[in-house]
Design an enzyme around this catalytic site. Structure first.
Site, PDB file in Angstrom:
ATOM      1  N   SER A 564       0.848  -1.187   0.000  1.00 30.71           N
ATOM      2  CA  SER A 564       0.000   0.000   0.000  1.00 30.71           C
ATOM      3  C   SER A 564       0.889   1.245   0.000  1.00 30.71           C
ATOM      4  O   SER A 564       1.680   1.436  -0.915  1.00 30.71           O
ATOM      5  CB  SER A 564      -0.968  -0.039   1.183  1.00 30.71           C
ATOM      6  N   ASP A 649      -9.690  -3.602  -5.578  1.00 31.65           N
ATOM      7  CA  ASP A 649      -9.112  -2.786  -4.516  1.00 31.65           C
ATOM      8  C   ASP A 649      -9.753  -1.403  -4.503  1.00 31.65           C
ATOM      9  O   ASP A 649      -9.765  -0.700  -5.515  1.00 31.65           O
ATOM     10  CB  ASP A 649      -7.602  -2.664  -4.740  1.00 31.65           C
ATOM     11  N   HIS A 684      -8.046  -4.863  -1.459  1.00 29.20           N
ATOM     12  CA  HIS A 684      -6.802  -4.343  -0.908  1.00 29.20           C
ATOM     13  C   HIS A 684      -6.090  -5.354  -0.008  1.00 29.20           C
ATOM     14  O   HIS A 684      -4.867  -5.376   0.053  1.00 29.20           O
ATOM     15  CB  HIS A 684      -7.105  -3.076  -0.114  1.00 29.20           C
TER      16      HIS A 684
END
Length: 711
Positions: A564, A649, A684
């Site tokens: 991330s 995501d 995600h």
């Protein structure tokens, strides 16, 4: 097998093959070639200047464009072909990693009302089972997520809450990985779900005391921002849900919950630098929310309620936060807040829990999380829960009762599995309620250590280390270095059972506590964001240099991982210091910083202007452009890189890493592998099942170990 054959198995056409630049030769005539995405002219416009983005076409908000899907599946096929040569190693690692999971396990039960509540896992099953036990010892399965997951490619229950009378269960379901939830209500007396439901929600839930009114948050369908608090009465049509609050400032996140004592419903409005909390008596669901303290820039706080007063953690004249209190009748006026626990320059207050006789504080000192117990109004009599290990982390377990002297907390370190303690705040005595059982693991075989790297500006960066006993600090070992370094999120040295598959093979595992987190206090965060963001990247590089110089690692055996915003870290470091890393793993990486932050229709963008800056304005545009991994890709050698993403995501859109990989393919001058995997059924967090997540980690480790074997 040629890429053509693999793509045809996926139903892709010759047109799709030509689009992504693959040579459609028969399998016997051509090896698998890396996909080369087509370049299409596109101008990204901004007040500070226009930029060309030939891979912008890979953005598809519907996630159905056949050209885009063709490219992603071609990359998946290319990765599958590459990793066939070490498939046995991947399988071995998968068996090892899953072998450290106690498959039939359960959490420590906690008492709430008439029941003990717990979470269980059964052998061979991917998902949790939520249960409760009554006073007679009868266990009831409230929710079996394995049943919900049948026929689904993805399933997550991200929040659940039992009604005050304990007869109803509200829970939030996501079956796409997009973090857009559907509210479901189960009657625990019958086991049946209500037919009426709401969708397009965040995971937040709060109950009124009438046991029929729920407060939830509706998300904006485009930006996915949490914008509208709805009051919903059980059994009524979805359209009957009543709007009770709408946030018009799109830089705020929002969630709802109940105070620990259940007396109030709270609406939390959180921005990077500002907070506002609104409260409602849970006995009066049709009443009006009151503001605990109006929002102000550079003023943050959180609160819980006990015995008619609010206990508040706030940065009011206290950068590292202090604890304050105010009577309920005085809410709305922060001038009436009274200090309870003073601010300290070298201690960061992270969290607190309130009890009838004590205040428990989870704080950071010297980069480590510890717990301080303070009898009410007697800060000078505080006591600490200590540890003998060099690197560790403590945190609060679930504490749902205020009228008790028993604090539940968790302790973990790089060598100590998560352990739940019951600590008697009156006597100082404690007992172990449960230590997570880790099969095929012997903690006596490993050691942890702390070291400090010196950054270019003289700042000392703490580093947590794990290695096997007998490790020789002679510069021969491979290194696996991890960091995050954004949002004030700290990378604590928790126990991680998967990492021993590398440590057992001679690796040193290092967590670099770089600026951008809050390990060393609020200033640590401030010095790693906005126009100080470069510190995050240079700190990581400086840690690598330190570990190599101190002979913890061989200079040609250094591997780095981040996800991330930590994937942004990987991308920036790959551009800045590629020669220092043999390989990098970038999971769901935020790599197209400027283009994303210019687009306010993308989830998270507007909430994060105070994290990265707003590129519509100077000097942020030029500064962000100077480190944006996608924009700074250049003609040079890069390390081997494995990139992963999820098609659905909602935090970092799949097209950021897709574009980054496409650009890297046309710029990198080395022969190192560049692999890109898209999970076509996840978001995600990757796969939703506990075993499928372990398989993804095994793939990463196999990628690393294969690189070592090939050198």
């Amino acid at each position: 097998m040629a890429l053509k054959n693999r793509l045809y198995v996926s139903g892709l056409t010759l047109t799709a093959l030509l689009l992504i630049g693959c040579n459609p030769q028969p399998a016997a005539e051509s090896p698998v070639q890396a996909p080369v995405a087509e370049q299409r002219p596109y101008t990204v416009e901004s007040p500070q200047g226009n930029r060309q983005d030939p891979y912008y076409w890979l953005r598809d908000d519907t996630r159905t464009d056949p050209d885009v899907i063709a490219y992603l599946e071609a990359e998946n096929a290319y990765y599958d072909a590459y990793r066939e040569k070490y498939a046995d190693l991947t399988q071995t690692l998968e068996q090892e990693i899953i072998g450290r999971i106690k498959q039939d396990d359960s959490s420590v039960p906690y008492q709430k009302g008439d029941y003990l509540y717990a979470t269980k896992y059964e052998a061979g099953k991917e998902y949790p089972i939520y249960v409760r036990t009554d006073a007679q010892g009868n266990e009831q399965v409230m929710l079996d997520v394995n049943l919900l997951a049948e026929g689904q490619k993805y399933m997550a229950v991200s929040n659940w809450s039992v009604s005050p009378n304990q007869q109803l269960l509200a829970y939030m379901v996501d079956n796409t990985g997009r973090r857009q939830y559907e509210l479901r209500i189960r009657d625990l007396t019958t086991g049946e779900d209500y037919a009426q439901t709401l969708s397009g929600l965040s995971a937040a839930i709060a109950w009124a005391k009438d046991n029929k009114t729920l407060f939830v948050i509706e998300n904006d369908p485009q930006t996915l921002l949490s914008t509208r608090v709805l009051k919903y009465r059980l059994g009524e049509p979805a359209e009957s849900a009543e709007l009770v609050y709408e946030e018009t400032d799109n830089t705020f996140y929002m969630y709802v919950n109940n105070t620990t004592d259940g007396e109030y419903v709270q609406i939390h409005l959180d921005q990077t630098v500002s907070t506002e909390v609104r409260v409602l008596d849970a006995d009066t669901p049709d009443g009006d929310f009151q503001v605990l303290a109006p929002r102000e820039r550079d003023f943050q706080y959180s609160a819980d309620h006990i015995n008619g007063r609010w206990i508040i953690r706030s940065d009011l004249n206290a950068p590292n936060f202090q604890i304050m209190q105010v009577a309920h009748e005085d809410i709305g006026d922060k001038s009436k807040w009274q200090p309870l626990v003073q601010h300290k320059d070298d201690v960061f207050i992270q969290d607190f829990a309130v009890f009838s006789n004590y205040l428990a504080i989870n704080e950071r000192s010297e980069g480590l999380r510890r717990i301080r117990i303070v009898p009410w109004n007697t800060e000078d009599q505080a006591q600490f829960i200590a540890s003998d290990e060099a690197a560790y982390v403590t945190g609060f377990e679930r504490n749902v009762q205020q009228d008790t002297d028993i604090l539940r907390y968790t302790y973990s370190s790089l060598t100590t599995p998560s352990t739940v303690y019951a600590y008697n705040m009156a006597t100082g005595k404690q007992e172990v309620l449960k230590q997570t059982e880790v099969p095929n693991y012997d903690g006596s075989l490993y050691e942890t250590a702390r070291t400090w790297a010196t950054a270019d500006d003289g700042t000392k960066i703490p580093v947590s280390l794990l290695y096997k006993k007998g490790f020789k600090q002679d510069g021969s070992a491979p290194l696996y270095q991890y960091a995050y370094g954004s949002y004030g999120s700290s990378s604590d040295p928790y126990f991680r059972s998967t990492i021993f598959s590398l440590v057992d093979r001679g690796f040193v595992y290092a967590i670099a506590h770089i600026r951008g987190g809050q390990e060393m206090g609020r200033a640590w965060y401030e010095n790693g964001k906005m126009l100080n963001k470069i510190n995050t990247f240079t700190d990581f590089i400086d840690v690598t240099e330190h570990l190599v110089a101190e002979q913890y690692a061989h200079p040609d055996k250094v591997f780095a991982m981040g996800g991330s915003a930590g994937g942004l870290l990987m991308g920036a470091v790959a551009n800045m210091a590629p020669a220092q890393y043999r390989g990098m793993m970038a999971h769901v990486p935020f790599v197209d910083v400027v283009t994303t932050m210019l687009d306010e229709s993308i989830p998270l963008t507007t909430n994060e202007f105070d994290e990265w800056g707003n590129p519509k304005h100077q000097p942020y545009y030029d500064y962000m452009l100077s480190y944006s991994p996608y924009d700074q890709v250049k003609k040079q050698d890069y390390p081997a890189i494995l990139v992963t993403t999820g098609l659905h995501d909602s935090q970092v859109q799949y097209f950021e890493p897709a574009k980054w990989v496409a650009k890297l393919r046309t710029h990198k001058s080395d022969a190192n592998p560049l692999m890109f995997k898209t999970n076509m059924a996840a978001g995600h967090g990757g796969s939703s099942g506990r075993f499928s997540r372990m398989k993804e980690i095994a793939e990463e480790y196999a990628f690393i170990l294969n690189l070592l074997q090939e050198r």
